[in-house]
Enzyme design. Structure first.
Site, PDB file in Angstrom:
ATOM      1  N   HIS A  14       0.872  -1.201   0.000  1.00 46.04           N
ATOM      2  CA  HIS A  14       0.000   0.000   0.000  1.00 46.04           C
ATOM      3  C   HIS A  14       0.898   1.237   0.000  1.00 46.04           C
ATOM      4  O   HIS A  14       1.484   1.580   1.025  1.00 46.04           O
ATOM      5  CB  HIS A  14      -0.911   0.014   1.237  1.00 46.04           C
ATOM      6  CG  HIS A  14      -1.871   1.168   1.265  1.00 46.04           C
ATOM      7  ND1 HIS A  14      -3.193   1.027   1.586  1.00 46.04           N
ATOM      8  CD2 HIS A  14      -1.702   2.502   1.018  1.00 46.04           C
ATOM      9  CE1 HIS A  14      -3.797   2.203   1.537  1.00 46.04           C
ATOM     10  NE2 HIS A  14      -2.908   3.125   1.203  1.00 46.04           N
ATOM     11  N   HIS A  16       1.598   5.364  -1.748  1.00 48.79           N
ATOM     12  CA  HIS A  16       1.256   6.536  -2.570  1.00 48.79           C
ATOM     13  C   HIS A  16       2.531   7.106  -3.167  1.00 48.79           C
ATOM     14  O   HIS A  16       3.391   7.583  -2.422  1.00 48.79           O
ATOM     15  CB  HIS A  16       0.552   7.604  -1.724  1.00 48.79           C
ATOM     16  CG  HIS A  16      -0.730   7.105  -1.120  1.00 48.79           C
ATOM     17  ND1 HIS A  16      -1.932   7.177  -1.782  1.00 48.79           N
ATOM     18  CD2 HIS A  16      -0.976   6.475   0.054  1.00 48.79           C
ATOM     19  CE1 HIS A  16      -2.878   6.622  -1.026  1.00 48.79           C
ATOM     20  NE2 HIS A  16      -2.323   6.182   0.086  1.00 48.79           N
ATOM     21  N   LEU A  17       2.631   7.038  -4.498  1.00 46.85           N
ATOM     22  CA  LEU A  17       3.845   7.552  -5.158  1.00 46.85           C
ATOM     23  C   LEU A  17       3.633   8.920  -5.768  1.00 46.85           C
ATOM     24  O   LEU A  17       4.596   9.556  -6.209  1.00 46.85           O
ATOM     25  CB  LEU A  17       4.307   6.580  -6.249  1.00 46.85           C
ATOM     26  CG  LEU A  17       5.083   5.349  -5.780  1.00 46.85           C
ATOM     27  CD1 LEU A  17       5.394   4.439  -6.978  1.00 46.85           C
ATOM     28  CD2 LEU A  17       6.377   5.727  -5.066  1.00 46.85           C
ATOM     29  N   ARG A  18       2.364   9.368  -5.839  1.00 44.18           N
ATOM     30  CA  ARG A  18       2.040  10.662  -6.470  1.00 44.18           C
ATOM     31  C   ARG A  18       2.522  10.677  -7.919  1.00 44.18           C
ATOM     32  O   ARG A  18       2.668   9.635  -8.547  1.00 44.18           O
ATOM     33  CB  ARG A  18       2.633  11.839  -5.658  1.00 44.18           C
ATOM     34  CG  ARG A  18       2.365  11.791  -4.152  1.00 44.18           C
ATOM     35  CD  ARG A  18       0.909  11.709  -3.777  1.00 44.18           C
ATOM     36  NE  ARG A  18       0.714  11.948  -2.341  1.00 44.18           N
ATOM     37  CZ  ARG A  18      -0.311  11.477  -1.659  1.00 44.18           C
ATOM     38  NH1 ARG A  18      -1.235  10.721  -2.227  1.00 44.18           N
ATOM     39  NH2 ARG A  18      -0.440  11.758  -0.369  1.00 44.18           N
ATOM     40  N   ASN A  42      -5.021   7.289  -6.262  1.00 42.76           N
ATOM     41  CA  ASN A  42      -5.741   8.535  -5.928  1.00 42.76           C
ATOM     42  C   ASN A  42      -4.971   9.776  -6.389  1.00 42.76           C
ATOM     43  O   ASN A  42      -4.674  10.665  -5.610  1.00 42.76           O
ATOM     44  CB  ASN A  42      -6.082   8.593  -4.429  1.00 42.76           C
ATOM     45  CG  ASN A  42      -4.871   8.576  -3.520  1.00 42.76           C
ATOM     46  OD1 ASN A  42      -3.823   8.048  -3.870  1.00 42.76           O
ATOM     47  ND2 ASN A  42      -5.006   9.157  -2.337  1.00 42.76           N
ATOM     48  N   LYS A 100      -9.243  -0.128  -6.114  1.00 41.78           N
ATOM     49  CA  LYS A 100      -9.313   0.534  -4.823  1.00 41.78           C
ATOM     50  C   LYS A 100     -10.671   1.180  -4.598  1.00 41.78           C
ATOM     51  O   LYS A 100     -11.131   1.979  -5.414  1.00 41.78           O
ATOM     52  CB  LYS A 100      -8.204   1.601  -4.751  1.00 41.78           C
ATOM     53  CG  LYS A 100      -8.086   2.304  -3.409  1.00 41.78           C
ATOM     54  CD  LYS A 100      -7.599   1.359  -2.321  1.00 41.78           C
ATOM     55  CE  LYS A 100      -7.710   1.976  -0.941  1.00 41.78           C
ATOM     56  NZ  LYS A 100      -6.615   2.882  -0.620  1.00 41.78           N
ATOM     57  N   HIS A 137     -10.424   1.274   1.493  1.00 44.53           N
ATOM     58  CA  HIS A 137     -10.274   2.277   2.559  1.00 44.53           C
ATOM     59  C   HIS A 137     -11.559   2.185   3.372  1.00 44.53           C
ATOM     60  O   HIS A 137     -12.598   2.710   2.975  1.00 44.53           O
ATOM     61  CB  HIS A 137     -10.076   3.687   2.001  1.00 44.53           C
ATOM     62  CG  HIS A 137      -9.895   4.695   3.096  1.00 44.53           C
ATOM     63  ND1 HIS A 137      -8.688   5.315   3.347  1.00 44.53           N
ATOM     64  CD2 HIS A 137     -10.751   5.136   4.057  1.00 44.53           C
ATOM     65  CE1 HIS A 137      -8.828   6.113   4.413  1.00 44.53           C
ATOM     66  NE2 HIS A 137     -10.078   6.027   4.855  1.00 44.53           N
ATOM     67  N   HIS A 175      -4.792  -0.645   5.590  1.00 48.01           N
ATOM     68  CA  HIS A 175      -4.338   0.120   6.760  1.00 48.01           C
ATOM     69  C   HIS A 175      -5.285  -0.001   7.954  1.00 48.01           C
ATOM     70  O   HIS A 175      -5.885   0.974   8.389  1.00 48.01           O
ATOM     71  CB  HIS A 175      -4.057   1.583   6.412  1.00 48.01           C
ATOM     72  CG  HIS A 175      -5.093   2.324   5.616  1.00 48.01           C
ATOM     73  ND1 HIS A 175      -6.435   2.203   5.812  1.00 48.01           N
ATOM     74  CD2 HIS A 175      -4.949   3.232   4.614  1.00 48.01           C
ATOM     75  CE1 HIS A 175      -7.082   2.997   4.982  1.00 48.01           C
ATOM     76  NE2 HIS A 175      -6.200   3.628   4.235  1.00 48.01           N
ATOM     77  N   LEU A 220      -5.156   9.226   7.830  1.00 46.90           N
ATOM     78  CA  LEU A 220      -6.435   8.523   7.862  1.00 46.90           C
ATOM     79  C   LEU A 220      -6.215   7.066   7.490  1.00 46.90           C
ATOM     80  O   LEU A 220      -5.412   6.803   6.598  1.00 46.90           O
ATOM     81  CB  LEU A 220      -7.429   9.176   6.903  1.00 46.90           C
ATOM     82  CG  LEU A 220      -7.965  10.530   7.394  1.00 46.90           C
ATOM     83  CD1 LEU A 220      -8.781  11.215   6.304  1.00 46.90           C
ATOM     84  CD2 LEU A 220      -8.801  10.350   8.658  1.00 46.90           C
ATOM     85  N   ASP A 248       1.475   2.656   3.507  1.00 46.53           N
ATOM     86  CA  ASP A 248       0.604   3.823   3.314  1.00 46.53           C
ATOM     87  C   ASP A 248       1.411   5.111   3.391  1.00 46.53           C
ATOM     88  O   ASP A 248       0.914   6.142   3.837  1.00 46.53           O
ATOM     89  CB  ASP A 248      -0.554   3.853   4.330  1.00 46.53           C
ATOM     90  CG  ASP A 248      -1.627   4.861   3.941  1.00 46.53           C
ATOM     91  OD1 ASP A 248      -1.694   5.245   2.763  1.00 46.53           O
ATOM     92  OD2 ASP A 248      -2.397   5.268   4.835  1.00 46.53           O
ATOM     93  N   HIS A 252       2.995  14.614   1.443  1.00 45.82           N
ATOM     94  CA  HIS A 252       2.320  15.887   1.185  1.00 45.82           C
ATOM     95  C   HIS A 252       3.350  16.986   1.421  1.00 45.82           C
ATOM     96  O   HIS A 252       4.215  16.847   2.292  1.00 45.82           O
ATOM     97  CB  HIS A 252       1.161  16.109   2.173  1.00 45.82           C
ATOM     98  CG  HIS A 252      -0.003  15.191   1.951  1.00 45.82           C
ATOM     99  ND1 HIS A 252      -0.973  15.431   1.010  1.00 45.82           N
ATOM    100  CD2 HIS A 252      -0.352  14.037   2.557  1.00 45.82           C
ATOM    101  CE1 HIS A 252      -1.879  14.469   1.037  1.00 45.82           C
ATOM    102  NE2 HIS A 252      -1.524  13.598   1.965  1.00 45.82           N
ATOM    103  N   ALA A 264      -4.290  14.831   5.418  1.00 36.78           N
ATOM    104  CA  ALA A 264      -3.988  13.559   6.077  1.00 36.78           C
ATOM    105  C   ALA A 264      -2.915  12.802   5.324  1.00 36.78           C
ATOM    106  O   ALA A 264      -2.965  12.710   4.094  1.00 36.78           O
ATOM    107  CB  ALA A 264      -5.255  12.720   6.147  1.00 36.78           C
TER     108      ALA A 264
END
Ligand SMILES: NC(=O)N[C@@H](CC(=O)O)C(=O)O
Ligand SMILES: [Zn+2]
Ligand SMILES: [Zn+2]
Length: 344
Positions: A14, A16-18, A42, A100, A137, A175, A220, A248, A252, A264
């Site tokens: 899980h 997030h690589l953006r 996302n 997802k 989620h 998560h 979150l 996760d 940011h 978050a």
């Protein structure tokens, strides 16, 4: 006392690589540690089709450095409109490994998410038939539900009915943060598994308020009470193949976190396996780290286990105060503090 630990190379189930400059900035941290990662969809706009996933995968591969052998495992972002045909395309592509589910409004970039699971029946039927996992989620979004109860309430209102309707659907409860979720997954059949983050193993909700507001400890689902943390540690170190590693890690910009309405997400990829080593050591369960980090996720997703290894040494190092994130900076977990394990 253990001074070094060699395990099969872990995977991050899980992440997030953006995109763009942020992707370029954070990818090396993951590629150095992990063989593969399930890459969350996302983005803005979200990765809702196989074509978008193919293109995103190419951008990730292009951002790798020479010699990296990291493999991104792509996901689709489920919407009210995702068709069974799109699910078939995704499965046939060989590059999409999960779909997802973000309840609309539950978390970062979830505004295109699902408003009513009833709209997703054709997609879910196809996923069940094809064995393509649903990654959830698992939080309700109702404003009248206490923020600390949103996961627990989701289990009763959404997860149980979903599994009743689709008993063979493969589901990753992402998560998990509560005793109730750990128990639910442990008691469910083998097609239900869960990821657990390092931060939820290491911190309880006090960490958001120690000496003042700590925006970098806000994510979150939000950190919970100590008894929930202990239940997560017990699950992660139990040796059950239903629980596996998912950082996760969610970068940011510092300015977006240190704000009147801070967003978050915690960034942990800079120590993506080291933080877990701390948590497992504290639980006296370092011998269980390899299964959790390197075996059970691959087994669940039907992928071969990695064959090379990583070595961690028990040596303290200081995390920088911040790290580059394109034109901006990000504040990683433990910024300015130390971590007890170092990757060789
Ligand atoms: N975990 C978070 O707090 N944030 C994630 C989204 C998510 O995984 O819910 C993000 O994309 O920033
Ligand atoms: Zn999430
Ligand atoms: Zn996430």
């Amino acid at each position: 006392m253990t001074s070094s630990l060699t395990i099969t190379r872990p995977d991050d189930w899980h992440l997030h690589l953006r995109d763009g400059a942020a992707l370029q900035a954070v990818l090396p941290d993951t590629a150095r540690r992990f063989g593969r990662a399930i890459v969350m969809p996302n983005l803005r706009p979200p990765v809702t089709t196989t074509d978008l996933a193919q293109a995103y995968r190419q951008r990730i591969l292009a951002a790798l450095q020479p010699g990296d052998r990291f493999e991104p495992l792509m996901t689709l972002y489920l919407t009210d409109k995702t068709s069974a045909e799109e699910i078939r395309l995704a499965k046939a592509s060989g590059i999409v490994h999960g779909v997802k589910l973000y309840p609309a409004g539950a978390t970062t970039n979830s505004d295109s998410g699902v408003t009513n699971l009833g709209h997703c029946v054709p997609a879910l039927e196809a996923m069940q038939e094809l064995g393509l996992p649903l990654l959830v989620h698992a939080e309700v979004t109702d404003a009248d539900v206490d923020v600390f109860d949103r996961e627990k309430v989701f289990i009763e209102r959404n997860m149980r009915p979903l599994l009743q309707r689709f008993p063979a659907l493969r589901v990753v409860f992402e998560h998990i943060t509560t005793r109730e979720a750990a128990q639910f997954v442990a008691e469910s059949p083998d097609n239900i598994a869960a990821t657990i983050t390092a931060h939820h193993l290491l911190m309880n909700r006090n960490a958001m308020f120690s000496g003042g507001m700590r925006p970098h400890h806000y994510c979150l689902p939000v950190l919970k009470r100590e008894d929930h943390r202990l239940a997560l540690v017990a699950a992660a170190t139990s040796g059950s193949p239903k629980f596996f590693l998912g950082t996760d890690s969610a970068p940011h910009p510092q300015s977006a976190k240190e704000s009147a309405c801070g967003c978050a997400g915690m960034y942990t990829s800079h120590a993506g396996i080291e933080l877990y080593a701390e948590a497992f050591e504290e639980a006296g369960a370092l011998n269980r780290l390899e299964g959790f980090a390197s075996f059970y996720g691959a087994d669940f997703y039907g992928l071969p286990r990695n064959t090379d290894t990583v070595t961690l040494v028990k040596e303290s190092w200081q995390v920088p105060d911040n790290l580059p994130l394109g034109e901006e900076r990000l504040v990683p977990l433990r910024a300015g503090q130390s971590i007890g394990w170092r990757l060789l």
